[in-house]
Structure formats: C-alpha cells, structure tokens
Design a protein around this motif. Sequence first.
Motif, PDB file in Angstrom:
ATOM      1  N   PRO A  58       2.751 -15.899   2.184  1.00  0.00           N
ATOM      2  CA  PRO A  58       2.200 -14.453   2.163  1.00  0.00           C
ATOM      3  C   PRO A  58       1.280 -14.200   0.841  1.00  0.00           C
ATOM      4  N   HIS A  59       0.320 -13.385   0.763  1.00  0.00           N
ATOM      5  CA  HIS A  59      -0.569 -13.204  -0.107  1.00  0.00           C
ATOM      6  C   HIS A  59      -0.048 -12.177  -1.094  1.00  0.00           C
ATOM      7  N   ASP A  68     -10.000 -12.518  -5.223  1.00  0.00           N
ATOM      8  CA  ASP A  68      -8.895 -11.480  -5.106  1.00  0.00           C
ATOM      9  C   ASP A  68      -7.968 -11.917  -6.171  1.00  0.00           C
ATOM     10  N   MET A  69      -7.479 -13.221  -6.206  1.00  0.00           N
ATOM     11  CA  MET A  69      -6.497 -13.513  -7.105  1.00  0.00           C
ATOM     12  C   MET A  69      -6.932 -13.332  -8.501  1.00  0.00           C
ATOM     13  N   TYR A  70      -8.278 -13.535  -8.828  1.00  0.00           N
ATOM     14  CA  TYR A  70      -8.868 -13.337 -10.149  1.00  0.00           C
ATOM     15  C   TYR A  70      -8.658 -12.007 -10.544  1.00  0.00           C
ATOM     16  N   PHE A  71      -9.108 -11.184  -9.634  1.00  0.00           N
ATOM     17  CA  PHE A  71      -9.229  -9.607  -9.804  1.00  0.00           C
ATOM     18  C   PHE A  71      -7.713  -9.113 -10.097  1.00  0.00           C
ATOM     19  N   ALA A  72      -6.671  -9.650  -9.113  1.00  0.00           N
ATOM     20  CA  ALA A  72      -5.418  -9.386  -9.338  1.00  0.00           C
ATOM     21  C   ALA A  72      -4.737  -9.532 -10.772  1.00  0.00           C
ATOM     22  N   VAL A  73      -5.227 -10.785 -11.266  1.00  0.00           N
ATOM     23  CA  VAL A  73      -4.756 -11.007 -12.589  1.00  0.00           C
ATOM     24  C   VAL A  73      -5.515 -10.273 -13.575  1.00  0.00           C
ATOM     25  N   LYS A  74      -6.756 -10.153 -13.360  1.00  0.00           N
ATOM     26  CA  LYS A  74      -7.706  -9.389 -14.548  1.00  0.00           C
ATOM     27  C   LYS A  74      -7.625  -7.766 -14.649  1.00  0.00           C
ATOM     28  N   ASP A  75      -7.603  -7.405 -13.439  1.00  0.00           N
ATOM     29  CA  ASP A  75      -7.504  -5.877 -13.296  1.00  0.00           C
ATOM     30  C   ASP A  75      -6.176  -5.170 -12.965  1.00  0.00           C
ATOM     31  N   SER A  76      -5.444  -5.716 -12.186  1.00  0.00           N
ATOM     32  CA  SER A  76      -4.227  -5.286 -11.672  1.00  0.00           C
ATOM     33  C   SER A  76      -3.043  -5.703 -12.692  1.00  0.00           C
ATOM     34  N   GLU A 135      15.946  -8.123  -2.258  1.00  0.00           N
ATOM     35  CA  GLU A 135      15.203  -7.008  -1.971  1.00  0.00           C
ATOM     36  C   GLU A 135      14.090  -7.322  -0.759  1.00  0.00           C
ATOM     37  N   ARG A 136      13.984  -6.294  -0.117  1.00  0.00           N
ATOM     38  CA  ARG A 136      12.929  -6.379   0.944  1.00  0.00           C
ATOM     39  C   ARG A 136      11.615  -6.049   0.525  1.00  0.00           C
ATOM     40  N   ILE A 137      10.614  -6.694   0.851  1.00  0.00           N
ATOM     41  CA  ILE A 137       9.154  -6.472   0.391  1.00  0.00           C
ATOM     42  C   ILE A 137       8.139  -6.598   1.501  1.00  0.00           C
ATOM     43  N   SER A 138       7.161  -6.104   1.291  1.00  0.00           N
ATOM     44  CA  SER A 138       6.081  -6.444   2.270  1.00  0.00           C
ATOM     45  C   SER A 138       4.927  -7.141   1.687  1.00  0.00           C
ATOM     46  N   LEU A 139       4.359  -8.033   2.277  1.00  0.00           N
ATOM     47  CA  LEU A 139       3.212  -8.740   1.857  1.00  0.00           C
ATOM     48  C   LEU A 139       2.168  -9.151   3.048  1.00  0.00           C
ATOM     49  N   PRO A 140       1.120  -9.281   2.795  1.00  0.00           N
ATOM     50  CA  PRO A 140       0.107  -9.560   3.906  1.00  0.00           C
ATOM     51  C   PRO A 140       0.405 -11.105   4.263  1.00  0.00           C
ATOM     52  N   GLY A 178      -5.747 -18.930  -1.896  1.00  0.00           N
ATOM     53  CA  GLY A 178      -6.007 -19.122  -0.289  1.00  0.00           C
ATOM     54  C   GLY A 178      -7.253 -19.608   0.335  1.00  0.00           C
ATOM     55  N   GLY A 179      -7.441 -19.972   1.560  1.00  0.00           N
ATOM     56  CA  GLY A 179      -8.717 -20.149   2.008  1.00  0.00           C
ATOM     57  C   GLY A 179      -8.754 -21.511   2.931  1.00  0.00           C
TER      58      GLY A 179
END
Lengths: 228, 81
Positions: A194-195, A16-24, A135-140, A50-51
């Motif tokens: 949070p993630h 998830d972390m890898y694709f967040a950086v690479k793609d998003s 700021e209010r944000i929402s994270l899982p 995480g894990g």
Amino acid sequence: MKFAVLVFPGSNCDRDMYFAVKDSLGEEAELVWYQDDVDLTDYDALLLPGGFSYGDYLRSGAIASTSGILRQIIKAADEGKPVLGVCNGFQVLLEAGLLPGAMLPNRDLKFMCHFEELVVENNQSMFTRQYAPNERISLPIAHGDGNYFCDEATYERLQANQQIAFTYAANPNGSVGDIAGILNEQGNVLGMMPHPERAVEQLLGNEDGLRLFQSIVTYWRDHYAINA
Amino acid sequence: MHKVKVYITLKEGVLDPQGKAVQNSLHALEYDNVADVRVGKYMEVLLNDEGNLDAQVDEMCDRLLANPVIEDYSYMIEEVS
C-alpha cells in the motif's frame, strides 16, 4: 531530517513520495537518480518508490535490485538507517534480499487500484510508532504483483519476531497471512504494497499515510538529533 | 562458445494464477483432458568458454534468472560453433 527518494528507470511514484516528505511532512527530500554519483551516507533515510522499474522485466524489481546503488542501500540498511520500500520499492527490497519472501501475481490476475483497510500489526517499529495497536487505517493499493509469498518457516519467523507491520483486513491479492507490509529482523527496513505517500492530506482521501512518515521523524529525533 | 537453455518453473506448491487462466481457456476450447497448466519461462544464454560453465550458470540462476523463493530452474548446455 533528510530523505533520499531513489529513482530508477520506470519509477512513477517518486514525485508523490518527494512531495509527501517535503510538503506534507515538512522535511528535506531529494530525488536521487540511480546512476548519480551520490554518497547515500549524506541522507538520514532512504525511500524506494513505486512504479515499474525496468518495465518489470524478468520479475518485478529484479533488474533494479542488481544496480550499483543497491550496494549503498544494503550498506545503509546494515548500519540501521531507515529504509522504506513502497510497492515496486518493496519488490526491489525482496529481490535484493533485504526482506524475506517474494511477490507473485495477484490471485485474480488483476491490477488493483483502490483504498484497502489495513490493520497495524506492529506499532512498535520506527515506521509505525504513531499508530495505535491494531489500529485500522485505509491506504491506497495499486499493484498487479502484490501477492506476497514465503514458505511456512519464514512466515513463522516473521510472526515470532513481530516483523509483520501491516495486514489487509480483507485480503485483496492472496498474500500469505494477509501480509501487506513486513519489517526486516532489525526493524529498520520496511516493505509494503500500500502507498502511504498517497494518503498524506485530506484532499487525497485521508491522512493515514502521513503518520508513517511522522513515525520515522520522531524516531530519528529521539535517537540521533539530540539538539533538535 | 556454448548455448545455455534455461527453464524456469514455479516451485511445486506455489499457486500459478496465470497457469490456471490458461487451463480454463483450454477447457473453453474443449480440451477436457487438460488436468493442469503451469506457466514458466525459457531463456537462451550464449556463453564464451571461460572457466566452469555449469558453476557459472548455477550462480546466474541463483542470483538473478530465477527467484529461489518461488522458482526452480533447470538448464541444458549445448556447444555452438
């Protein structure tokens, strides 16, 4: 900018972390196995995902914190490189002594997995500069041991140095001071339960986490990449 | 060779939700006189006799076996053949 995603036995948010950086985010990312013969000075930022490293044996993050690659991570942190630990990565940073405090089981002993509203307490750090003040944000969130604990003197120091990056709007786990994420004194190490990597596109619920990664990139460009 | 019996307990003042759950279960079993339960850890470490064992065990506890932020430890060292 080149990110390393550190992978330990039992990491499960590494991709998830890898694709967040690479793609998003659209930056370079590499998965780095903890036993690989790598030189972490080749990377501009280090991400601890995480894990359940080593099955949470002894205490969450405790066994991973003794692995050889941690010496390189500590050195990178001392040199001011951005180091982000999410969830189990946060627990590893606490056990390694890179951040103060410790994790206890959630107040209600439940593993919790849902979106939580967070308050950005410090929007001046290299990880949070893309957010507005308070700021209010929402994270899982997704953790069983996310009940942050530190003694009163440490909590006062965290407050005085603006080391509290995020708090929970409605504390789900019993954390001292509603703490969801803290910075080290120098401000280049962030640990958070949070993630952000799970909230980087609308398809995943929202993009609130993406700005954390964008903050790191803009900070890095401002400070290191004069020609970028 | 020596056997080290290490007891890890949560520091006083640190909440122990697991202990509270066990306490509630004991009450459910009608042990009404249970006033409190704290859950800890017990470990046995076998050590070859080299150097100052007490100093070594203290260091092991401080560095890994216990987390000094939330836990206290105590230990007993016994000779084994």
